[in-house]
Design a protein around this motif. Sequence first.
Motif, PDB file in Angstrom:
ATOM      1  N   THR A  84       0.871  -1.169   0.000  1.00 25.08           N
ATOM      2  CA  THR A  84       0.000   0.000   0.000  1.00 25.08           C
ATOM      3  C   THR A  84       0.912   1.223   0.000  1.00 25.08           C
ATOM      4  O   THR A  84       1.787   1.350   0.871  1.00 25.08           O
ATOM      5  N   PRO A 127      -5.243  -0.400   9.085  1.00 22.94           N
ATOM      6  CA  PRO A 127      -5.974  -0.595   7.830  1.00 22.94           C
ATOM      7  C   PRO A 127      -7.336   0.097   7.812  1.00 22.94           C
ATOM      8  O   PRO A 127      -7.742   0.649   6.788  1.00 22.94           O
ATOM      9  N   TRP A 162      -9.504  -4.637  -1.141  1.00 22.25           N
ATOM     10  CA  TRP A 162      -8.275  -4.332  -0.411  1.00 22.25           C
ATOM     11  C   TRP A 162      -8.185  -5.213   0.822  1.00 22.25           C
ATOM     12  O   TRP A 162      -9.064  -5.181   1.688  1.00 22.25           O
ATOM     13  N   PHE A 214      -5.395  -6.775   3.940  1.00 19.50           N
ATOM     14  CA  PHE A 214      -4.146  -6.541   4.654  1.00 19.50           C
ATOM     15  C   PHE A 214      -3.823  -7.788   5.457  1.00 19.50           C
ATOM     16  O   PHE A 214      -4.670  -8.303   6.197  1.00 19.50           O
ATOM     17  N   ARG A 230      -1.180  -9.887   8.077  1.00 15.84           N
ATOM     18  CA  ARG A 230      -0.116  -9.771   9.076  1.00 15.84           C
ATOM     19  C   ARG A 230      -0.196 -10.957  10.025  1.00 15.84           C
ATOM     20  O   ARG A 230      -1.224 -11.150  10.690  1.00 15.84           O
ATOM     21  N   GLN A 266      -3.098   0.448  -3.654  1.00 10.85           N
ATOM     22  CA  GLN A 266      -2.619  -0.882  -3.264  1.00 10.85           C
ATOM     23  C   GLN A 266      -2.109  -1.572  -4.516  1.00 10.85           C
ATOM     24  O   GLN A 266      -2.862  -1.813  -5.452  1.00 10.85           O
ATOM     25  N   TRP A 269       1.610  -4.538   7.460  1.00 12.96           N
ATOM     26  CA  TRP A 269       0.438  -5.257   6.956  1.00 12.96           C
ATOM     27  C   TRP A 269       0.624  -5.656   5.494  1.00 12.96           C
ATOM     28  O   TRP A 269      -0.333  -5.687   4.733  1.00 12.96           O
ATOM     29  N   SER A 270       1.836  -5.992   5.089  1.00 11.53           N
ATOM     30  CA  SER A 270       2.108  -6.250   3.667  1.00 11.53           C
ATOM     31  C   SER A 270       2.603  -7.669   3.425  1.00 11.53           C
ATOM     32  O   SER A 270       3.510  -7.892   2.629  1.00 11.53           O
TER      33      SER A 270
END
Length: 306
Positions: A168, A184, A206, A208, A210, A243, A265-266
């Motif tokens: 993002t 997020p 979208w 995220f 993690r 994103q 968070w990627s």
Amino acid sequence: MAFDTRLLTGVGVLAAVTEAGNFARAAEMLGLTPSGVSRAVARLEARVGVRLFDRNPREVSLTEEGRRFHAQVMPLLAGLDEAAAEAAGAAAIVRGRLRVSVDPWFARMVLASSLQQFLVRYPLLSVDFSTSNYREEMMAGIDVAVRFGPPDESSLIARKLLETPILTVAAPAYLDRHGEPRSPHDLVHHEALLFRDPQTGLPFPWEFHRGGEIVEVKVSGRLVLDDPSVAVSACVAGQGVFQSLAIGLAPFLARGELVQVLPEWSEELYPLYAYHPSRHLPPAKVRAFLDFIQEVARNEASSCRH
């Protein structure tokens, strides 16, 4: 059972007309007269029992039935060419014309700058290069196709080239104006640049990722795009948060034109596959291109990790 040699001739004429776009140019390619090409097409249509081309004075185009027939017979023609090359002892020589269809993101952000290296490596080869992110009939008249996303169930051979993170990103100017999201869910208050999924026609959702946790955020934005270079340019200009596939973004991040948002968070990964028709031994030109894009993809994936 006796083989109808006129069927093979007709299929060769079909391929030439499809490539040339009309009977006159196909006739030049084949060393025939336009009327000879027209008769060959008519005989083939009578043989298979369907109309293969829509005709007008300036051009001809495949009908729906013609597109399906063309997609089925082109790998067979390529197989005949391969068999002839093997019989002549030339299976290992990379030459001829290679037709490839590549996802626009990978083509523009990564592969385009490396094509010259490929052509220098194989001086007897020419490349007919097109970009598309659609999958329907993606192998019609194509030797190799490259697409992002999980592979479909099909008779094609799929080779995974890489997995790229989903990042993002936003321009520093945008974050100066609107603030940097800390979670997020903060993105519901931001302007999102939406990218259209070619399979559904709708913007990609979208997500995220993690540590095994997945959060989906219903973002909104006024701009929906289907071209990667336009999307990145709009993001660099400060239009909104985007994103994006990480592959190809390294130069923008290194120059500070974009910064990563919510880097923790990627962890989502998205695959890139190369496809070719299922055959015992793909032609040397196909094997060479597959090896080359695997090399390019690995180098790019390595740069994304650093």
